[in-house]
Write an enzyme that holds these catalytic residues in place. Structure first.
Site, PDB file in Angstrom:
ATOM      1  N   LYS A   1       0.884  -1.152   0.000  1.00 19.72           N
ATOM      2  CA  LYS A   1       0.000   0.000   0.000  1.00 19.72           C
ATOM      3  C   LYS A   1       0.933   1.216   0.000  1.00 19.72           C
ATOM      4  O   LYS A   1       1.690   1.411   0.959  1.00 19.72           O
ATOM      5  CB  LYS A   1      -0.885   0.022   1.246  1.00 19.72           C
ATOM      6  CG  LYS A   1      -1.755   1.269   1.320  1.00 19.72           C
ATOM      7  CD  LYS A   1      -2.541   1.304   2.610  1.00 19.72           C
ATOM      8  CE  LYS A   1      -3.241   2.651   2.750  1.00 19.72           C
ATOM      9  NZ  LYS A   1      -3.736   2.854   4.113  1.00 19.72           N
TER      10      LYS A   1
ATOM     11  N   GLY B   1       2.752   4.480   0.683  1.00 20.75           N
ATOM     12  CA  GLY B   1       2.718   5.342   1.856  1.00 20.75           C
ATOM     13  C   GLY B   1       2.670   4.595   3.174  1.00 20.75           C
ATOM     14  O   GLY B   1       2.788   5.213   4.234  1.00 20.75           O
ATOM     15  N   CYS B   2       2.521   3.294   3.153  1.00 19.12           N
ATOM     16  CA  CYS B   2       2.476   2.506   4.384  1.00 19.12           C
ATOM     17  C   CYS B   2       3.864   2.489   5.021  1.00 19.12           C
ATOM     18  O   CYS B   2       4.835   2.073   4.393  1.00 19.12           O
ATOM     19  CB  CYS B   2       2.012   1.086   4.079  1.00 19.12           C
ATOM     20  SG  CYS B   2       2.129  -0.043   5.482  1.00 19.12           S
ATOM     21  N   VAL B   3       3.943   2.927   6.263  1.00 19.69           N
ATOM     22  CA  VAL B   3       5.213   2.993   6.983  1.00 19.69           C
ATOM     23  C   VAL B   3       5.828   1.601   7.129  1.00 19.69           C
ATOM     24  O   VAL B   3       7.031   1.408   6.936  1.00 19.69           O
ATOM     25  CB  VAL B   3       5.015   3.663   8.364  1.00 19.69           C
ATOM     26  CG1 VAL B   3       6.280   3.600   9.195  1.00 19.69           C
ATOM     27  CG2 VAL B   3       4.554   5.104   8.196  1.00 19.69           C
TER      28      VAL B   3
ATOM     29  N   THR C   1       7.310   0.396   3.855  1.00 16.43           N
ATOM     30  CA  THR C   1       8.555   1.111   3.576  1.00 16.43           C
ATOM     31  C   THR C   1       9.709   0.469   4.340  1.00 16.43           C
ATOM     32  O   THR C   1      10.797   0.244   3.782  1.00 16.43           O
ATOM     33  CB  THR C   1       8.419   2.600   3.935  1.00 16.43           C
ATOM     34  OG1 THR C   1       7.371   3.158   3.125  1.00 16.43           O
ATOM     35  CG2 THR C   1       9.710   3.358   3.708  1.00 16.43           C
TER      36      THR C   1
END
Length: 132
Positions: free
Chosen positions: A9, A11-13, A16
């Protein structure tokens, strides 16, 4: 090193951080937006292996936290149909190397499968949503 197909997804921390761990280990990533993929039940099913249906779901997805979807009450075919309609329901990441597909990012499993950097703390939780 492996070429890893990684469905995230954007932008998912957590995703990342997972990608960083793979890159640090020297793997090449092919990153795709899980929410924009043209999923079919046949294409999605191999990622879940023999996991129980409830473990296929992203527990923080709004339809689940809001009670509209109850993963424990669904048959596999129902779960796949819902995920095709609403990809936000899919647990992430989806990871593929060659013919093997997995859901989630258990560090010990990933390390045994394709390897992670020696300094990686395999006890660290990189699956739970840091904002959840």
């Amino acid at each position: 090193m492996a070429t890893v197909v990684f469905y995230e997804k954007p932008g998912c921390v957590g995703n990342t951080k997972q990608k960083h761990l793979l890159e640090t280990a020297g793997h090449t990533l092919q990153v795709h937006n899980l929410l924009a993929e043209p999923w079919t039940p046949e294409r999605l099913r191999p990622f879940f292996g023999d996991l129980p249906v409830a473990a296929w779901f992203n527990p923080t997805a709004p339809p689940i936290t809001g009670g509209q979807v109850v993963p424990e009450a669904l048959a596999a075919s129902q779960a796949l149909a819902l995920m095709v309609e609403q990809p936000i329901l899919i647990r992430r990441p989806l990871v593929q190397v060659g013919d093997r597909c997995v859901v989630g990012f258990d560090l010990a499993t990933i390390d045994a499968w394709i390897g992670l950097a020696p300094a990686t703390d395999l006890a660290e939780d990189v699956q739970s949503c840091p904002q959840g």
